[in-house]
Structure formats: C-alpha cells, structure tokens
Design a protein around this motif. Structure first.
Motif, PDB file in Angstrom:
ATOM      1  N   ILE A 260      17.669   4.214  15.075  1.00 22.58           N
ATOM      2  CA  ILE A 260      16.913   3.668  14.710  1.00 22.58           C
ATOM      3  C   ILE A 260      16.694   1.935  14.960  1.00 22.58           C
ATOM      4  CG2 ILE A 260      15.658   2.842  12.152  1.00 22.58           C
ATOM      5  CD1 ILE A 260      17.159   5.449  11.122  1.00 22.58           C
ATOM      6  N   VAL A 261      17.858   1.195  14.944  1.00 26.30           N
ATOM      7  CA  VAL A 261      17.893  -0.135  15.181  1.00 26.30           C
ATOM      8  C   VAL A 261      17.547  -0.509  16.509  1.00 26.30           C
ATOM      9  CG1 VAL A 261      20.367  -0.649  15.898  1.00 26.30           C
ATOM     10  CG2 VAL A 261      19.138  -2.428  14.167  1.00 26.30           C
ATOM     11  N   LYS A 262      17.422   0.578  17.573  1.00 24.74           N
ATOM     12  CA  LYS A 262      17.170   0.305  18.835  1.00 24.74           C
ATOM     13  C   LYS A 262      15.768   0.124  19.042  1.00 24.74           C
ATOM     14  CE  LYS A 262      17.627   4.555  21.152  1.00 24.74           C
ATOM     15  NZ  LYS A 262      18.227   5.098  22.069  1.00 24.74           N
ATOM     16  N   GLU A 263      14.882   0.594  18.047  1.00 29.09           N
ATOM     17  CA  GLU A 263      13.602   0.589  18.066  1.00 29.09           C
ATOM     18  C   GLU A 263      12.953  -0.957  17.872  1.00 29.09           C
ATOM     19  OE1 GLU A 263      11.417   3.036  18.382  1.00 29.09           O
ATOM     20  OE2 GLU A 263      12.451   4.838  17.879  1.00 29.09           O
ATOM     21  N   PHE A 264      13.839  -1.739  17.610  1.00 29.12           N
ATOM     22  CA  PHE A 264      13.359  -3.124  17.332  1.00 29.12           C
ATOM     23  C   PHE A 264      13.744  -4.180  18.312  1.00 29.12           C
ATOM     24  CE2 PHE A 264      13.488  -0.750  13.386  1.00 29.12           C
ATOM     25  CZ  PHE A 264      12.310  -1.069  12.648  1.00 29.12           C
ATOM     26  N   ASP A 265      12.664  -5.237  18.517  1.00 30.67           N
ATOM     27  CA  ASP A 265      13.176  -6.301  19.276  1.00 30.67           C
ATOM     28  C   ASP A 265      13.397  -7.569  18.263  1.00 30.67           C
ATOM     29  OD1 ASP A 265      12.531  -5.085  21.723  1.00 30.67           O
ATOM     30  OD2 ASP A 265      10.488  -5.402  21.677  1.00 30.67           O
ATOM     31  N   GLU A 266      12.643  -7.657  17.273  1.00 31.02           N
ATOM     32  CA  GLU A 266      12.926  -8.829  16.126  1.00 31.02           C
ATOM     33  C   GLU A 266      14.096  -8.472  15.537  1.00 31.02           C
ATOM     34  OE1 GLU A 266       9.924  -6.264  14.282  1.00 31.02           O
ATOM     35  OE2 GLU A 266      10.653  -6.267  16.167  1.00 31.02           O
ATOM     36  N   PRO A 267      14.723  -9.469  14.785  1.00 30.74           N
ATOM     37  CA  PRO A 267      15.942  -9.236  14.029  1.00 30.74           C
ATOM     38  C   PRO A 267      15.597  -8.177  12.891  1.00 30.74           C
ATOM     39  CG  PRO A 267      15.636 -11.470  14.335  1.00 30.74           C
ATOM     40  CD  PRO A 267      14.408 -10.683  14.810  1.00 30.74           C
ATOM     41  N   ALA A 268      16.679  -7.110  13.115  1.00 30.86           N
ATOM     42  CA  ALA A 268      16.603  -5.830  12.164  1.00 30.86           C
ATOM     43  C   ALA A 268      17.710  -5.335  11.735  1.00 30.86           C
ATOM     44  CB  ALA A 268      15.876  -4.878  13.022  1.00 30.86           C
ATOM     45  N   ALA A 269      17.602  -4.899  10.484  1.00 28.87           N
ATOM     46  CA  ALA A 269      18.641  -4.109   9.750  1.00 28.87           C
ATOM     47  C   ALA A 269      18.448  -2.773   9.450  1.00 28.87           C
ATOM     48  CB  ALA A 269      19.365  -4.990   8.642  1.00 28.87           C
ATOM     49  N   VAL A 270      19.318  -1.908   9.479  1.00 32.41           N
ATOM     50  CA  VAL A 270      19.391  -0.512   9.055  1.00 32.41           C
ATOM     51  C   VAL A 270      20.219  -0.016   8.200  1.00 32.41           C
ATOM     52  CG1 VAL A 270      18.712   1.925   9.917  1.00 32.41           C
ATOM     53  CG2 VAL A 270      17.830  -0.012  11.222  1.00 32.41           C
ATOM     54  N   ALA A 271      20.025   0.507   7.068  1.00 30.18           N
ATOM     55  CA  ALA A 271      21.036   1.031   6.388  1.00 30.18           C
ATOM     56  C   ALA A 271      20.673   2.636   6.227  1.00 30.18           C
ATOM     57  CB  ALA A 271      20.833   0.600   4.960  1.00 30.18           C
ATOM     58  N   VAL A 272      21.915   3.407   6.439  1.00 28.82           N
ATOM     59  CA  VAL A 272      21.871   4.989   6.772  1.00 28.82           C
ATOM     60  C   VAL A 272      22.534   5.593   5.496  1.00 28.82           C
ATOM     61  CG1 VAL A 272      22.355   6.790   8.165  1.00 28.82           C
ATOM     62  CG2 VAL A 272      20.826   4.715   9.031  1.00 28.82           C
ATOM     63  N   LYS A 273      22.334   6.641   5.138  1.00 26.96           N
ATOM     64  CA  LYS A 273      22.960   7.593   4.410  1.00 26.96           C
ATOM     65  C   LYS A 273      22.876   8.993   4.749  1.00 26.96           C
ATOM     66  CE  LYS A 273      25.215   6.683   0.836  1.00 26.96           C
ATOM     67  NZ  LYS A 273      25.012   6.288  -0.331  1.00 26.96           N
ATOM     68  N   HIS A 274      23.539   9.947   4.871  1.00 23.02           N
ATOM     69  CA  HIS A 274      23.518  11.074   5.305  1.00 23.02           C
ATOM     70  C   HIS A 274      22.527  11.311   6.508  1.00 23.02           C
ATOM     71  CE1 HIS A 274      25.862  11.858   1.966  1.00 23.02           C
ATOM     72  NE2 HIS A 274      25.006  11.354   1.202  1.00 23.02           N
ATOM     73  N   MET A 275      22.637  10.461   7.383  1.00 14.73           N
ATOM     74  CA  MET A 275      21.670  10.390   8.696  1.00 14.73           C
ATOM     75  C   MET A 275      20.306  10.339   8.556  1.00 14.73           C
ATOM     76  SD  MET A 275      23.344  13.755  10.610  1.00 14.73           S
ATOM     77  CE  MET A 275      22.500  13.091  12.269  1.00 14.73           C
ATOM     78  N   ASN A 276      19.806   9.524   7.233  1.00 16.82           N
ATOM     79  CA  ASN A 276      18.445   9.329   6.962  1.00 16.82           C
ATOM     80  C   ASN A 276      18.622   7.791   6.619  1.00 16.82           C
ATOM     81  OD1 ASN A 276      16.593  11.257   7.198  1.00 16.82           O
ATOM     82  ND2 ASN A 276      17.665  12.294   5.660  1.00 16.82           N
ATOM     83  N   PRO A 277      17.567   6.934   7.094  1.00 16.75           N
ATOM     84  CA  PRO A 277      17.602   5.539   6.843  1.00 16.75           C
ATOM     85  C   PRO A 277      17.006   5.362   5.160  1.00 16.75           C
ATOM     86  CG  PRO A 277      15.445   6.105   7.585  1.00 16.75           C
ATOM     87  CD  PRO A 277      16.160   7.328   7.839  1.00 16.75           C
ATOM     88  N   CYS A 278      18.039   4.594   4.260  1.00 14.90           N
ATOM     89  CA  CYS A 278      17.569   4.418   3.078  1.00 14.90           C
ATOM     90  C   CYS A 278      17.196   2.894   2.951  1.00 14.90           C
ATOM     91  CB  CYS A 278      18.908   4.572   2.150  1.00 14.90           C
ATOM     92  SG  CYS A 278      20.317   3.403   2.230  1.00 14.90           S
ATOM     93  N   GLY A 279      17.256   2.367   4.059  1.00 12.14           N
ATOM     94  CA  GLY A 279      16.532   0.878   3.864  1.00 12.14           C
ATOM     95  C   GLY A 279      16.539   0.314   5.279  1.00 12.14           C
ATOM     96  N   VAL A 280      15.390  -0.268   5.632  1.00 12.48           N
ATOM     97  CA  VAL A 280      15.169  -0.930   6.896  1.00 12.48           C
ATOM     98  C   VAL A 280      14.273  -2.134   6.587  1.00 12.48           C
ATOM     99  CG1 VAL A 280      13.993  -0.596   9.344  1.00 12.48           C
ATOM    100  CG2 VAL A 280      15.003   1.367   8.173  1.00 12.48           C
ATOM    101  N   GLY A 281      14.979  -3.151   7.270  1.00 10.55           N
ATOM    102  CA  GLY A 281      14.264  -4.545   7.305  1.00 10.55           C
ATOM    103  C   GLY A 281      14.176  -5.313   8.437  1.00 10.55           C
ATOM    104  N   VAL A 282      13.220  -6.175   8.608  1.00 10.28           N
ATOM    105  CA  VAL A 282      13.105  -6.991   9.610  1.00 10.28           C
ATOM    106  C   VAL A 282      12.785  -8.310   9.115  1.00 10.28           C
ATOM    107  CG1 VAL A 282      12.165  -5.509  11.248  1.00 10.28           C
ATOM    108  CG2 VAL A 282      10.478  -6.699  10.008  1.00 10.28           C
ATOM    109  N   GLY A 283      13.117  -9.436   9.917  1.00  9.96           N
ATOM    110  CA  GLY A 283      12.816 -10.877   9.502  1.00  9.96           C
ATOM    111  C   GLY A 283      12.958 -11.804  10.463  1.00  9.96           C
ATOM    112  N   ARG A 284      12.874 -13.134  10.442  1.00  8.45           N
ATOM    113  CA  ARG A 284      13.059 -14.297  11.079  1.00  8.45           C
ATOM    114  C   ARG A 284      14.612 -14.351  11.834  1.00  8.45           C
ATOM    115  NH1 ARG A 284      10.011 -18.093   7.796  1.00  8.45           N
ATOM    116  NH2 ARG A 284      11.326 -17.397   6.424  1.00  8.45           N
ATOM    117  N   THR A 285      15.656 -14.009  10.823  1.00  8.44           N
ATOM    118  CA  THR A 285      16.742 -14.216  10.945  1.00  8.44           C
ATOM    119  C   THR A 285      17.563 -12.850  10.851  1.00  8.44           C
ATOM    120  OG1 THR A 285      17.388 -14.832   8.739  1.00  8.44           O
ATOM    121  CG2 THR A 285      16.872 -16.525  10.474  1.00  8.44           C
TER     122      THR A 285
END
Length: 511
Positions: A260-285
């Motif tokens: 999932i995280v490799k989909e993003f060029d901008e700063p990104a954070a991915v949280a995963v539980k049981h192989m599904n994302p439970c939270g994804v965020g992007v931002g300036r930092t």
C-alpha cells in the motif's frame, strides 16, 4: 582400497583445510583448473584431472570432468563384482568422495551490467553432472556441495574411518535440492530472455530465510523462504534493527503494508491489521501523515503494523512510541528515533530500500495440489480511462479524495469500500459478502466525518442501494469501475442526490 576425492570448487571457502583433512584421512586428491592451482599453492599434493582422464581440459575449461574415467569412478557400485571387473578392464580407480560447488550463475546475473554472454558462460555443466552422479551413488560416495558440511565429514572420517550412510543420504538430498535450485534460476533467466509468458512448466526456487515459531495459529508449523534475486523492496530483504523475531502473521501484514505505502510519492503512513489497511494518511511531513493514519482509526491501529515512506525522525518516533505497535517499517530512522523506539523491547524496527526500482514480480498463490500465478495489480488511476458518469463533475478537492480512495481500495479484501477525504481514510469496509454490507461498515466507521467525503468501491454496484447509503451518510463523490447492467440506476440515484460519480473501467478484486 585406495581412497580418492575429487575437488572442484568455485567458492574456495575452507577448501584448503578440508583438503588437508582428507589427506590426513588417507585420501588422494584429484582436482581441476583453478582449484588445483589453489591447493598446490598451499602445499597440497594434487593429481590433475587430465592425469585421470588421459585427456586435456578443452574448450576453455568447458570440458574437464565429462569423461568415463571420472563418471565411471563415481557411479560404480563398490560391492558389485561386475562393476569392479569393468573398472579393472578400463583401468578406472573408484572415487569415494566428491566435493563440488558450481559456477556463480546467480551472482553473475545479479550484476547490473551483465551481458548475456557472461551469463551463459557461467552456466555450469560438468559440476551439476558430477554432483548428480555422486548423489545418485550416495550409498558408496560422499558428495559435498556446501562448505558448512566440511567439519561433519572430517569428524566422521576421523572418528569412524568413513562417513555414515545416514550422512551420505542427507548430503545427497542437499545436492539434488542444490542442483534443482541452480537450474531453476537458470530456467527463469532463460525464460525471461526468450520472452515466454506461460511456459509449459514452471520451476521456482526459494532459500530458507527463517524457521518460524508457528504459522497463523500455534498448532501450525511454518517457515519463511526468500526468492533468489527477488525484489529488493521486500520484507524478505528488510533489515531488522530491533525487536522480536518476525512471525508468520507479522510477515504477511508487513507485506500488505508495503504494497500500500509504495502507491504514494508524497509522505504517507499506512496502518495494517490482518492484511487490511485500518488507517492511511498523507501529509506535508511524515509526522503529519502518521497523525492522519492514527486519527483514521485510533482503535484498530493498536497492535498494528505501520509502514512509512520517509525516514522516521524524533517527533514522529515520540508519537509512535505512545501506543503499542508490532512493527514499524521505514526507509530509515534517525539516531534519536532509534533511541526512543528501542526502549520498547519487543517492537520490531525494519528498514527497506524504498528508492531502488524493481521489476514487478508475478504473484504466486498455492492451492491444494496446484499453483495460481498472475500479474500483480499495479494498475493506477492514471492508467485508467476515467469517465464522469453523472451530471456533476467532482471538484478539485473531491478528485484528490477519489484518487486517494482508489489507491487504497485495491489493497482491501473484496468486497471492499473505502471512505476518505483528501488526506486520510475515514472508514474501511473489507471482505464482505455483499457490497452494501461493506459500505455500511465503512460509513458507520466514518460517522459524521463522512459528510463531504469520497467513496471508492473495488467493483461495480449491481444495485443502487450502495449509492443510497452513501448519499444518506453525506458522501459527495464516488469512484467505481462501472460495467453493471444496472449502471444507469446508480447514475440516476447519484444525480438525485447531487453526487459526482466517476467510472474507471477497471475493477480491483482482492480475494
């Protein structure tokens, strides 16, 4: 009976000591080419292969051991009178031990500028033939392909005067695994070179990286294998800086987070539980991205796995430290970040080479008695022929939210619905048996935050009930593949509520 050992190795690790040990055990040493020179340079008495075959090494060393005086000496049954008579007739002396390792084909093709000619020249012929002959006749011949086995063989020779049948069989099994793996790497290289997409047979090989404590559950045994020359951007190639050993479930979840995280060029954070994302965020930092991912689902992220596509700094580490996490994956960690995070004894810290471009590997899925293979789903929104199906087009802000949702929904188990804004997921509905059920879960999780949000669906709507549920929750834009015979019903419903709906023409099932 006089004992003879044939030694011919590309990797000369420990070979001098091994050869000296064999001489002490009463062996004569036969050797070839560079191995012969190395042994002689270290004072080891060596019989040249040409003295055994009565024929010179030819074709720049391509032909050295392919001769009846060698293979007859290796394949003869020592207690067979007929074999003994034939050896005597042809003046062939038996060989009781063979130590061979192969031309470094894998190391050669891993070089960035390798030519086809160099690759071909590093396909070993005589070595695998010698190993297979010796392994077939392991009842009488000790065959060694791995320098880690030198001490075992020397110990048994010293203590027992010979190598046990049990050890010989174990060594022979290792040889056949080794030659099979060697040929599998060559096969893959040649198949790609020939541009064969679906060969009549598929041979794959993996190397043991880790024996796992258990699998998905404690009663299941499991292991972790690594593909030779596989993608660098992989958990199999991650560097672990801290924490407990990875488990079966950790590895699966970590891989899902990376995809999932490799989909993003901008700063990104991915949280995963049981192989599904439970939270994804992007931002300036990266800190802002993580805070968005945390805010997306502050309950489910607990005990989860976090993947970030920027170096973790002190401020981000302090926030990560506040909750229980299993694994944090990033391109790197500052010294201050490491100091903060390693205060948690069991927290795994992994680094991955994010900047290294890799070819996309095909996905292999095992079934009982078979294997499925397919291309990975690397299709992006920019590849799609996007069509606005409704009267209203999305606003610029809605387009950003739709793009974010589309990046994420293809990584969610089908049936999948993702509700998000421009910077984060708001609700994720995963793995439901019907689409409206997935939508209800995602919308319920989003709650009031669904007002003004976008909704992404991994496949088309067979009914307009998903649009109805989205509209009532406050969703203003929808992205879906389209293609249902009832598309017009969904379009009418979207127009009724003033929703902008986009068709991509591409679905993203993930089973």
């Amino acid at each position: 009976m006089k004992k003879r050992a044939l030694i011919s190795v590309s990797d000369k690790t420990g070979i001098i000591e091994f050869a000296q040990g064999l001489i002490e055990a009463g062996f004569e040493i036969i050797s070839t080419g560079g191995t012969k020179k190395t042994l002689q340079d270290h004072g080891v008495d060596v019989i040249g292969i040409s003295d055994v075959t009565g024929f010179p090494e030819i074709l720049d060393g391509r032909v050295k051991t392919l001769h009846p005086n060698v293979h007859g000496a290796v394949l003869a049954k020592h207690d067979d009178k007929n074999h003994a008579a034939q050896l005597a007739e042809h003046n062939i002396e038996p060989i009781q031990l063979v130590c061979v390792n192969l031309y470094p084909f894998q190391a050669t093709i891993s070089k960035p500028e390798v030519t086809v000619e160099d690759a071909i020249e590093n396909i070993d012929i005589g070595g695998p033939t010698m190993l297979r002959s010796s392994a077939k006749n392991h009842e009488y011949v000790t065959v060694i392909v791995d320098s880690n086995d030198y001490p075992t063989v020397l110990t048994e020779l010293k203590q027992n005067g010979g190598v046990s049948k049990t050890t010989n069989r174990r060594l022979a099994a290792k040889v056949f695994r080794h030659t099979a793996a060697y040929d599998a790497v060559i096969s893959e290289y040649m198949t790609e070179l020939a541009d064969e997409e679906n060969p009549e047979s598929l041979t794959v090989t993996y190397e043991l990286k880790q024996s796992l404590r258990y699998g998905e559950n404690p009663h299941q045994k499991a292991s972790f294998y690594k593909k030779p020359l596989g993608s660098v951007f992989s958990i199999a190639n991650a560097k672990q800086l801290h924490g407990k050993e990875l488990s079966y479930n950790n590895i699966n979840d970590a891989d899902a987070a990376l995809q999932i995280v490799k989909e993003f060029d901008e700063p990104a954070a991915v949280a995963v539980k049981h192989m599904n994302p439970c939270g994804v965020g992007v931002g300036r930092t990266i800190l802002e991205a993580y805070e968005k991912a945390y805010e997306a689902d502050s309950t489910s992220i607990f005990g989860g796995i976090i993947a970030l596509n920027r170096e973790v700094d002190k401020a981000t580490a302090e926030r990560l430290h506040e909750i229980f996490l299993e694994i944090i994956i990033a391109p790197g960690f500052t010294g201050e970040a490491v100091e903060i995070l390693t205060s948690k004894k069991n927290l795994r810290l992994l680094t991955i080479e994010f900047d290294i471009a890799n070819k996309t590997e095909r996905k292999l899925t095992s079934i009982e008695g078979g294997l499925l293979i397919q291309d990975r789903d690397s299709y992006c929104l920019k590849d799609a022929e996007v069509k606005v199906a409704t009267k209203r087009e999305p606003t610029p802000a809605e387009w950003k939210a739709l793009e974010l949702g589309w990046k994420i929904v293809k990584h969610v188990k089908s049936n999948a619905i993702v509700v998000c804004d421009e910077q984060m997921t708001l609700g994720v509905g995963a793995g439901q048996m019907n689409r409206v059920g997935a939508a209800k879960i995602a919308l319920e999780q989003a709650g009031e935050r669904a007002n003004g949000s976008a909704l992404a669906s991994d496949a088309f709507f067979p009914m307009d009930d998903t649009v109805e549920a989205a509209a009532k929750a406050g969703v203003t834009a929808i992205i879906q593949p389209g293609g249902s015979v009832k598309d017009q019903d969904s379009i009418r419903k979207a127009d009724e509520y003033g929703i902008a709906m986009v068709f991509t023409g591409i679905r993203h099932f993930k089973h």
